[in-house]
Design an enzyme around this catalytic site. Structure first.
Site, PDB file in Angstrom:
ATOM      1  N   ASP A 694      -4.964   2.751   2.025  1.00  0.00           N
ATOM      2  CA  ASP A 694      -4.771   1.315   1.772  1.00  0.00           C
ATOM      3  C   ASP A 694      -4.451   1.061   0.303  1.00  0.00           C
ATOM      4  O   ASP A 694      -5.052   0.208  -0.340  1.00  0.00           O
ATOM      5  CB  ASP A 694      -6.002   0.518   2.206  1.00  0.00           C
ATOM      6  N   LYS A 696      -2.747  -0.549  -2.558  1.00  0.00           N
ATOM      7  CA  LYS A 696      -2.064  -1.817  -2.810  1.00  0.00           C
ATOM      8  C   LYS A 696      -2.678  -2.420  -4.068  1.00  0.00           C
ATOM      9  O   LYS A 696      -3.777  -2.019  -4.495  1.00  0.00           O
ATOM     10  CB  LYS A 696      -2.225  -2.760  -1.609  1.00  0.00           C
ATOM     11  N   ASN A 699      -6.444  -3.377  -4.445  1.00  0.00           N
ATOM     12  CA  ASN A 699      -7.468  -2.328  -4.440  1.00  0.00           C
ATOM     13  C   ASN A 699      -7.450  -1.493  -5.716  1.00  0.00           C
ATOM     14  O   ASN A 699      -8.074  -0.439  -5.782  1.00  0.00           O
ATOM     15  CB  ASN A 699      -7.277  -1.402  -3.238  1.00  0.00           C
ATOM     16  N   ASP A 712     -12.811   0.610  -3.674  1.00  0.00           N
ATOM     17  CA  ASP A 712     -12.888   0.338  -2.227  1.00  0.00           C
ATOM     18  C   ASP A 712     -12.366   1.492  -1.369  1.00  0.00           C
ATOM     19  O   ASP A 712     -11.169   1.593  -1.092  1.00  0.00           O
ATOM     20  CB  ASP A 712     -12.130  -0.946  -1.868  1.00  0.00           C
ATOM     21  N   THR A 729      -2.650  -1.994   5.302  1.00  0.00           N
ATOM     22  CA  THR A 729      -2.101  -3.340   5.155  1.00  0.00           C
ATOM     23  C   THR A 729      -0.630  -3.280   5.555  1.00  0.00           C
ATOM     24  O   THR A 729       0.104  -2.427   5.038  1.00  0.00           O
ATOM     25  CB  THR A 729      -2.255  -3.808   3.697  1.00  0.00           C
TER      26      THR A 729
END
Length: 891
Positions: A694, A696, A699, A712, A729
């Protein structure tokens, strides 16, 4: 959000744009209403596209069509035709093979409903995709009818991807029948078929003799680069005399091979042809024609070289040399870099039968010979493939001993040769010194105190290590004396005693006194030699000379985070940092050490209600493996009867999403800095078989020094082979994740490519204006990568993006991170200075410094549990299964 941001794993509010219908069924007036609502939602929620869509084990079960009669029935040809036509309108099915569609159709069940019955409700989690077989349905958004569904239309396909809430209610207007496919069945069917296809293709690749020498990662790259071609009976596959660059592996059917119209042989399933043309770019020596319907797996030279990084023959030689090194007791002690340098320095020779490779009378310590193919004989001695000649003699310096016979090749033989001088030059010195240093380096690498140092820093420390010898009974360090050195036991053993009581014995490659090189502390124990002992010794004065003050300060900060004795009673809550569906993150401060920590908490009621045990265990396992300056550090996990706790490094800063918008214009140099940080982070993860999944801007935190910090790890996973879960995502999700084809670490490269594009062009490359996940998925799978019109050429960075956003994951990865770092676009990045934070960062977030004394004065008497309880909701669903008590024993 400043500090350590905790991202919710729940999906943010979705657009009312209904995914359950084909949009061209709406009237223009209805479309305008919906578009207006979409626009308002976009304006009010800038981070809409950052929403994480994730499959979580044990989420609230979906109850689609609760009043339906459900049957497994045989489908007529008319039923199958209706389903197949519906599939054509949904990309999730158009990517399936004919065989996959057949199995999926066979698994669909018949749902019968009376009129005015609910198929599914808006905002409830979905589980099924439906095709209307007969009757009529209505679609309602916020209880307003926006559309009707007629026979043959499919709806609800997002439920096959993950369990996000339905965007509309669907209800029967007349008695209706529906063909239903649930997520679990679809997921298992597609995953099983893809896994079987992958294993079958892998077995085919491994059966090709020219590929047998390849390493697992190289095999993986080739499997991902295979293309399938189908041929009809009588169709020519290759023609004699043509220049070819394709290797063909027969997956099904029979192929006739002829030369000058004379049949040489027939190829059947599992056999292959065309490998010589693939490797040497030579003309085809025969014609191959399909006798039956034929399915071939093919790979071309360009994809082969892109996937493997260079010429296939060179790779075969190199892999063979690596096997020789691994088998050799002498050469296997070299480091990876030293082995690479050795191989690059060796001369590969192709020999004919009877060639003399080592003449009689040659000094035994003058050269090393590796047998890569064929065999070599010397009198009665036979050296088979992967044998090594002369390594022991070189390290023993047998310069006055000569070979008393010729070493002769038998048949076609390939060998790799290097002289003694070139050998020592390639590995960086005398063998014994180099391998001794390798041992010391491996120990230094595992010293908790020194983990933040780069390889260059550690190699610099190796140069200042001293070797000290001690006799039996010698006192090496004395309790309560001033510490000024760090010791690694090279050989022998020592006893450690506190107040004259022996507490432990330290043997080869163990160490003691490491804190003395940074902290001015008295010795806490006495260490005495038991027998003869040799130690590598690093003196504090030499450490300070090699490691500058800035780096020492950085190390001290990391060391301060380490606190195995920390308890909940030591912490005071300051404020809430972030709230998610499954947990919260609080800012806390240590009562006595006055260090700030981020405390992630997960209520046990939620753990049991949503069955989060396995995901929390995995998150802990992932974080325990990570210790990197660019990754948020786990300090400790804790538990009590109410919650599970993750005590984390508190990162002062802003997330990259907000920084990008603060900077307004992110230059190419700025992008290069941020992407370089992320490359270093991903390499640290992937070296440990961890996929992040994830990546992005939301994060990633830009810390107070302007460097990146990854946070995270709720979606990260340790993967040794392939995984199939749809996590991530949508805008940043790789095609192979969407298609459930099975994926590895290459998905993080894709996300990195999306992020680089976004940094440079202020938008994501695919579906930037879209919020509907299904629309995003379809665009990611089908759209071509396009660039905005540029005022100046950006060819170098575009070639990086082209590679990272290659829909073929094998070609995306190329030859790995090291090859990526050598790309011309990264030419001006000093990777060692990046790791030591010596490069100038593009942006320094303005963060308020908190005074721990003031915080403790204001909050010191407040209950930690009371503070947290105010932020937790009580309206939780009941636990979905039996509660077990041992899952959290490691917390």
């Amino acid at each position: 959000m400043g500090g350590c941001a905790f991202k919710s794993s729940s999906n943010n509010a979705k657009t009312i744009q209904a995914i359950v219908v084909n949009h061209n069924v709406l009237t223009s007036e209805e479309e305008k209403k919906i578009e207006g609502e979409i626009l308002r939602q976009r304006q009010s929620k800038v981070k809409q596209k950052g929403a994480l869509l994730e499959v979580r084990k044990g989420s609230i079960p979906a109850t689609d069509a609760p009043t339906a009669q459900i049957k497994e029935v045989n489908k007529s040809s008319k039923d199958i035709e209706l389903i197949e036509k519906s599939f054509e309108k949904h990309f999730i099915f158009t990517t399936l093979t004919h065989d996959q569609k057949k199995i999926v159709i066979n698994s669909m069940k018949l749902y019968s409903l009376a009129s005015n019955q609910v198929v599914f409700k808006q905002n409830q989690p979905g589980n099924n995709f439906f095709i209307l077989g007969s009757g009529m349905l209505e679609v309602l958004v916020n209880d307003i009818r926006i559309n009707t569904i007629t026979e043959g239309q499919g709806f609800g396909e997002l439920a096959l991807m993950h369990d996000t809430p339905r965007t509309a209610t669907v209800r029967t207007l007349t008695p209706s029948t529906l063909w239903g496919l649930d997520r679990k069945t679809f997921k298992k069917t597609i995953e099983d078929l893809n896994a079987m296809n992958y294993e079958e293709n892998k077995a085919f690749i491994e059966s090709v003799s020219v590929f047998t020498i390849l390493k697992p990662a190289q095999i993986e790259a080739l499997v991902g680069s295979l293309i399938t071609f189908n041929y009809t009976p009588g169709q020519a596959i290759v023609k004699e005399g043509d220049i070819g660059d394709l290797l063909f592996i027969i997956k099904d059917g029979v192929v006739s091979c002829t030369r000058k119209n004379v049949e040489l042989k027939k190829f059947v399933k599992g056999e292959y042809f065309g490998e010589q043309a693939l490797i040497y770019n030579s003309p085809r020596t025969a014609t191959c024609v399909a006798v039956t319907h034929v399915k071939c797996l093919c790979i071309d030279r360009e994809n082969l070289n892109t996937a493997l990084g260079s010429q296939l023959q060179a790779i075969i030689y190199k892999n063979s040399q690596f096997i020789v090194i691994e088998k050799s007791e002498i050469l296997s002690k070299l480091s990876q870099i030293q082995a690479e340098n050795l191989l690059n320095s060796m001369e590969v020779r192709k020999c004919q039968a009877g060639d003399v490779i080592i003449p009689n009378g040659t000094a035994k310590d003058s050269l090393i010979v590796m047998v890569l193919k064929g065999k070599v004989t010397a009198n009665s001695e036979v050296y088979e493939k992967f044998s090594c000649i002369g390594a022991e003699n070189i390290i023993e310096n047998n310069n006055d001993i000569l070979y008393d016979c010729d070493f002769i090749t038998e048949g076609e033989t390939d060998v790799a040769i290097i002289t003694k001088n070139d050998f020592e030059k390639s590995i960086g010195g005398k063998y014994q010194t180099v391998t001794d240093n390798n041992e010391a380096f491996r120990v230094l690498k595992h010293v908790q105190l020194l983990r933040g140092l780069s390889n260059d820093n550690l190699n610099a420390l190796l140069l200042v290590l001293k070797i000290e010898k001690y006799s039996d009974g010698d006192m090496i360090v004395e309790q309560n004396s001033e510490g000024d050195a760090f010791y690694i036991v090279k050989s022998g053993k020592v006893e450690v005693s506190i107040d004259s009581h022996v507490v432990r014995t330290i043997t080869k490659h163990d160490y003691f006194g490491e804190r003395s090189v940074i902290f001015h502390q008295k010795r806490t124990a006495t260490v005495i030699a038991k027998g003869d002992v040799e130690c590598w010794v690093l003196f504090q004065v030499d450490f300070n000379r090699v490691i500058d003050q800035a780096l020492r300060t950085q190390l001290m900060k990391r060391i301060e985070l380490q606190d195995d004795n920390l308890t909940l009673e030591d912490l005071v809550c300051v404020k809430i940092l972030g709230k998610g569906m499954f947990g919260n993150v609080f800012l806390t401060v240590h009562k006595t050490k006055k260090i700030f920590y981020a405390l992630k908490t997960v209520d046990r009621r939620k753990i049991y209600a949503y069955e989060l045990q396995e995901s929390l265990i995995l998150e802990r396992k992932v974080l325990m493996q990570l210790d990197h300056i660019f990754i948020m550090k786990l300090v400790k996990t804790l538990k009590d009867h109410k919650r599970i706790y993750f005590v984390l490094e508190y990162v002062r800063g802003m997330d990259l999403f907000d920084v990008i918008r603060k900077m307004q214009l992110v230059s190419e140099d700025d992008s290069r800095f941020y992407i370089s940080c992320l490359i270093v982070i991903l390499k640290h993860l992937h070296d440990r078989d961890i996929i992040y999944r994830d990546l992005k801007p939301e994060n990633i935190v830009v810390d107070e020094e302007g460097y990146l910090k990854l946070i995270d790890f709720g979606t990260a996973k340790i993967v040794n082979k392939r995984t199939y879960t749809i996590v991530g995502t949508p805008h940043y999700m790789a095609p192979e994740v969407i298609l459930r084809k099975g994926y590895t670490v290459a998905v993080d490269y894709w996300s990195l490519g999306v992020l680089l594009y976004e940094l440079l062009f202020e938008r994501v490359p695919f579906a930037d204006e879209e919020d509907d996940p299904m629309v995003i998925y379809e665009i990611v799978l089908t759209a071509r990568l396009k660039y905005p019109k540029l005022q100046k050429p950006m060819n170098e960075v575009k070639s990086v993006i082209d590679q990272l956003l290659n829909k073929n994951p094998s070609l995306r990865m190329g030859a790995g991170f090291e090859k990526l770092k050598l790309h011309p676009w990264f030419a001006f990045i000093n990777w060692e200075k990046l790791l030591t934070k010596e490069l100038k960062a593009p942006y320094l977030p303005k963060v308020k410094k908190l005074d721990p004394d003031l915080v403790l004065q204001y909050n010191g008497d407040k209950s930690l549990d009371g503070f947290m309880s105010k932020e937790e909701k009580d309206n939780l669903p009941a636990p979905s299964g039996k509660i077990t008590g041992k899952w959290d024993e490691d917390f």
